[in-house]
Design a protein around this motif. Structure first.
Motif, PDB file in Angstrom:
ATOM      1  N   GLU A  76      23.082  42.677  42.925  1.00  0.00           N
ATOM      2  CA  GLU A  76      22.785  41.777  43.164  1.00  0.00           C
ATOM      3  C   GLU A  76      24.213  40.855  43.286  1.00  0.00           C
ATOM      4  N   LEU A  77      25.281  41.813  42.952  1.00  0.00           N
ATOM      5  CA  LEU A  77      26.440  41.737  42.876  1.00  0.00           C
ATOM      6  C   LEU A  77      28.059  42.568  43.768  1.00  0.00           C
ATOM      7  N   THR A  84      47.893  44.131  39.676  1.00  0.00           N
ATOM      8  CA  THR A  84      48.865  44.345  40.064  1.00  0.00           C
ATOM      9  C   THR A  84      50.519  44.022  39.115  1.00  0.00           C
ATOM     10  N   PRO A  85      51.669  44.976  39.233  1.00  0.00           N
ATOM     11  CA  PRO A  85      52.700  44.575  37.923  1.00  0.00           C
ATOM     12  C   PRO A  85      52.464  42.789  37.652  1.00  0.00           C
ATOM     13  N   SER A  86      52.143  42.299  38.015  1.00  0.00           N
ATOM     14  CA  SER A  86      51.885  40.921  37.493  1.00  0.00           C
ATOM     15  C   SER A  86      50.560  40.354  36.911  1.00  0.00           C
ATOM     16  N   GLY A  87      49.395  41.155  36.522  1.00  0.00           N
ATOM     17  CA  GLY A  87      48.315  41.229  36.355  1.00  0.00           C
ATOM     18  C   GLY A  87      47.008  41.295  37.078  1.00  0.00           C
ATOM     19  N   SER A  88      45.762  41.319  36.686  1.00  0.00           N
ATOM     20  CA  SER A  88      44.800  40.876  37.174  1.00  0.00           C
ATOM     21  C   SER A  88      44.289  39.905  37.934  1.00  0.00           C
ATOM     22  N   ARG A  89      43.494  40.183  38.976  1.00  0.00           N
ATOM     23  CA  ARG A  89      42.583  38.898  39.363  1.00  0.00           C
ATOM     24  C   ARG A  89      40.979  40.008  40.031  1.00  0.00           C
ATOM     25  N   LEU A  90      40.411  39.306  39.768  1.00  0.00           N
ATOM     26  CA  LEU A  90      38.417  38.646  39.847  1.00  0.00           C
ATOM     27  C   LEU A  90      38.497  38.335  40.632  1.00  0.00           C
ATOM     28  N   THR A  91      37.200  39.238  41.543  1.00  0.00           N
ATOM     29  CA  THR A  91      36.120  37.808  42.874  1.00  0.00           C
ATOM     30  C   THR A  91      34.943  38.409  42.291  1.00  0.00           C
ATOM     31  N   LEU A  92      34.533  37.584  42.087  1.00  0.00           N
ATOM     32  CA  LEU A  92      33.014  37.953  41.851  1.00  0.00           C
ATOM     33  C   LEU A  92      31.716  37.476  43.439  1.00  0.00           C
ATOM     34  N   THR A  93      31.824  37.966  43.946  1.00  0.00           N
ATOM     35  CA  THR A  93      30.379  37.808  45.159  1.00  0.00           C
ATOM     36  C   THR A  93      28.573  38.030  45.390  1.00  0.00           C
ATOM     37  N   SER A  94      27.824  37.147  44.952  1.00  0.00           N
ATOM     38  CA  SER A  94      26.516  37.325  45.222  1.00  0.00           C
ATOM     39  C   SER A  94      25.962  38.072  46.911  1.00  0.00           C
ATOM     40  N   LYS A  95      25.514  38.902  47.155  1.00  0.00           N
ATOM     41  CA  LYS A  95      24.487  39.443  47.908  1.00  0.00           C
ATOM     42  C   LYS A  95      25.140  38.794  49.060  1.00  0.00           C
ATOM     43  N   ASP A  96      24.943  37.361  49.743  1.00  0.00           N
ATOM     44  CA  ASP A  96      24.670  36.395  50.681  1.00  0.00           C
ATOM     45  C   ASP A  96      26.261  35.846  50.964  1.00  0.00           C
ATOM     46  N   GLY A  97      26.928  36.627  49.880  1.00  0.00           N
ATOM     47  CA  GLY A  97      28.787  36.750  50.271  1.00  0.00           C
ATOM     48  C   GLY A  97      28.912  35.213  49.230  1.00  0.00           C
ATOM     49  N   ALA A  98      27.944  33.941  48.328  1.00  0.00           N
ATOM     50  CA  ALA A  98      28.615  33.329  47.734  1.00  0.00           C
ATOM     51  C   ALA A  98      29.524  33.792  46.331  1.00  0.00           C
ATOM     52  N   LYS A  99      31.362  32.859  46.084  1.00  0.00           N
ATOM     53  CA  LYS A  99      31.681  33.696  45.680  1.00  0.00           C
ATOM     54  C   LYS A  99      31.255  32.267  43.851  1.00  0.00           C
ATOM     55  N   TYR A 100      31.524  33.848  42.859  1.00  0.00           N
ATOM     56  CA  TYR A 100      31.109  32.746  41.405  1.00  0.00           C
ATOM     57  C   TYR A 100      32.354  31.722  40.879  1.00  0.00           C
ATOM     58  N   PRO A 101      32.293  30.633  40.651  1.00  0.00           N
ATOM     59  CA  PRO A 101      34.163  29.968  40.308  1.00  0.00           C
ATOM     60  C   PRO A 101      34.555  29.947  39.400  1.00  0.00           C
ATOM     61  N   LYS A 102      33.565  31.026  38.250  1.00  0.00           N
ATOM     62  CA  LYS A 102      33.560  30.444  37.134  1.00  0.00           C
ATOM     63  C   LYS A 102      33.369  32.963  36.852  1.00  0.00           C
ATOM     64  N   ALA A 103      33.993  33.646  37.448  1.00  0.00           N
ATOM     65  CA  ALA A 103      34.205  35.022  37.767  1.00  0.00           C
ATOM     66  C   ALA A 103      33.785  35.840  36.169  1.00  0.00           C
ATOM     67  N   GLN A 104      34.434  35.325  35.315  1.00  0.00           N
ATOM     68  CA  GLN A 104      35.012  36.513  34.453  1.00  0.00           C
ATOM     69  C   GLN A 104      33.513  35.147  33.589  1.00  0.00           C
ATOM     70  N   ALA A 105      33.215  34.833  33.665  1.00  0.00           N
ATOM     71  CA  ALA A 105      31.992  33.890  32.850  1.00  0.00           C
ATOM     72  C   ALA A 105      30.651  34.222  32.544  1.00  0.00           C
ATOM     73  N   LYS A 106      30.364  34.120  34.363  1.00  0.00           N
ATOM     74  CA  LYS A 106      29.494  34.786  34.894  1.00  0.00           C
ATOM     75  C   LYS A 106      28.643  36.047  34.858  1.00  0.00           C
ATOM     76  N   LEU A 107      30.319  37.176  34.861  1.00  0.00           N
ATOM     77  CA  LEU A 107      30.231  38.586  34.395  1.00  0.00           C
ATOM     78  C   LEU A 107      29.518  38.405  32.285  1.00  0.00           C
ATOM     79  N   ASP A 108      30.274  38.230  31.410  1.00  0.00           N
ATOM     80  CA  ASP A 108      29.948  38.237  30.708  1.00  0.00           C
ATOM     81  C   ASP A 108      28.763  37.191  29.969  1.00  0.00           C
ATOM     82  N   GLU A 109      27.684  37.389  30.924  1.00  0.00           N
ATOM     83  CA  GLU A 109      26.759  36.105  30.746  1.00  0.00           C
ATOM     84  C   GLU A 109      25.708  37.418  31.166  1.00  0.00           C
ATOM     85  N   LEU A 110      26.047  38.500  32.003  1.00  0.00           N
ATOM     86  CA  LEU A 110      25.034  39.228  32.511  1.00  0.00           C
ATOM     87  C   LEU A 110      25.326  40.524  32.176  1.00  0.00           C
TER      88      LEU A 110
END
Length: 402
Positions: A76-77, A84-110
């Protein structure tokens, strides 16, 4: 959800690893000699998901590189995490390509708790098993705080019971006392005064009687003085009470002789009374502390009854984890693995992924049991094994799939 694709690039010791598990299988074996990067591959799953599952890694980027990337796909995801040396970046997309604005919160739910390694759990000692279980279970009380309070009350009651025993022993040494013992010490000086007064009266009476006898003797000897003697006799008889009797000094003397013993017994009775009061007070305090211990035990029992353990029959005591009321360590190896697998499954109800780190320790029967359990519940097992000739394994050599 399962992992259908994992691509790890420059994460820790992994250089570039792409794994696409068999969709019909339940076991993903990642093999390799020590230091080749197999642990980094499995660690990248938790790192990609982040949140409670990830551990802070001081150096997430492979030596000599300036960027690391993990791409994890489920049915599904798609999770993409870049370091990078300055930190990390998270991107979460659904199968249809839609991005979740609160990616970590969505992952924590699942995502459940990927830190539960069934095999590692069975190998922990009793105390560490208990600590991990308590980390995984949401209890309505603090076990450490409740145990600290129980120990404090128990030690206090032990001290009070020691005093109860001391008072009880002291009372026993007093023995039985006469029932007619006076409530206060008798006055020896008063008895002596009474004795001397009685003795003086007896002496006066004795002298009077002697005087009468003397006069009677004079009458017999001196008939010529009969008239005068009779007159004297009449006067003497007039001064003497014919009904007067001598006072018995024996009883008073006996009281004087027994006064010290009586007073000793009175003091002993007073001491006994004080000891009895302290004894009853200490017993009452011990009973109150026992009731408090019972309340602590009830709080714990009620909390355990209300707690949602990942597996029915799972519980704990001060010594460690229990299953069906029996110490977990006393269960057979197969039963321990079966229960540990059930715990891991219960803790990861949505993302059906379980990691087993020291897969080389599993014998054939245990591995078959794990694979059978995973297949029965539709879970995916990522198994880390030491070796470079493991059948059907993704073998990692110098950070890449061989």
């Amino acid at each position: 959800m399962k992992v259908i694709s994992l691509t790890t690039t420059n994460y820790k010791r992994a250089k570039h690893v792409e794994i696409k598990p068999d969709p019909d299988g339940n076991l993903v074996i990642v093999a390799g000699k020590n230091g080749q990067g197999k642990s980094s591959v499995l660690d990248s799953i938790a790192a990609a998901l982040g949140g409670a599952n990830s551990k802070t890694t001081p150096k997430p980027i492979r030596d000599g590189e300036d960027r690391a990337e993990i791409v994890l796909e489920t049915e599904e995801l798609t999770v993409t995490r870049v370091f990078t040396p300055s930190g990390s970046r998270l991107t979460l997309t659904s199968k249809d390509g839609a991005k979740y604005p609160k990616a970590q919160a969505k992952l924590d739910e699942l995502v459940g708790n990927l830190s539960m390694d069934p095999l590692a759990f069975t190998l922990l000692d009793d105390k560490k098993q208990l600590a991990q279980l308590l980390d995984l279970v949401d209890l309505p009380f603090s076990p450490d705080q409740l145990e600290s309070e129980r120990k404090q009350v128990f030690e206090e009651r032990t001290a009070v019971n020691r005093r109860v025993k001391e008072f009880e022993s002291a009372l026993a040494q007093h023995g039985e006392l006469p029932v007619d013992l006076p409530s206060a010490e008798v006055s020896v000086s008063g008895l002596l005064s009474e004795y001397h007064q009685a003795r003086n009266k007896n002496e006066v009476l004795q002298r009077s009687q002697q005087f009468v006898e003397s006069l009677q003797a004079q009458i017999e000897q001196l008939e010529e003085q009969l008239a005068k003697a009779k007159n004297d006799l009449s006067e003497a008889l007039a001064s003497v009470d014919p009904d007067a009797k001598s006072i018995d000094l024996t009883a008073i003397q006996a009281q004087i002789d027994g006064a010290e013993e009586t007073n000793r017994l009175v003091r002993k009775a007073q001491e006994r009374g004080a000891l009895s009061f302290q004894f009853e007070a200490a017993k009452g305090q011990a009973n109150q502390l026992t009731a408090k211990l019972d309340q602590i035990a009830k709080t714990k029992a009620d909390g355990l009854a209300a707690a949602q353990f990942p597996v029915d029959g799972l519980g704990f005591t001060e010594e460690g984890v229990t299953y069906q009321g029996v110490p977990f360590k006393q269960a057979s190896s197969a039963e321990q693995i079966r229960v540990s697998m059930a715990m891991a499954i219960a803790l990861n109800p949505k993302l059906k992924v379980i990691r087993i780190q020291d897969g080389s320790l599993l014998d054939t029967d245990s591995l078959a049991l794990i694979e059978e359990t995973a297949q029965e519940h539709g879970y995916q097992i990522w198994l880390e094994v030491v070796g470079d000739d493991i059948e059907d394994a993704y073998t990692i050599i110098d950070g890449e799939v061989a």
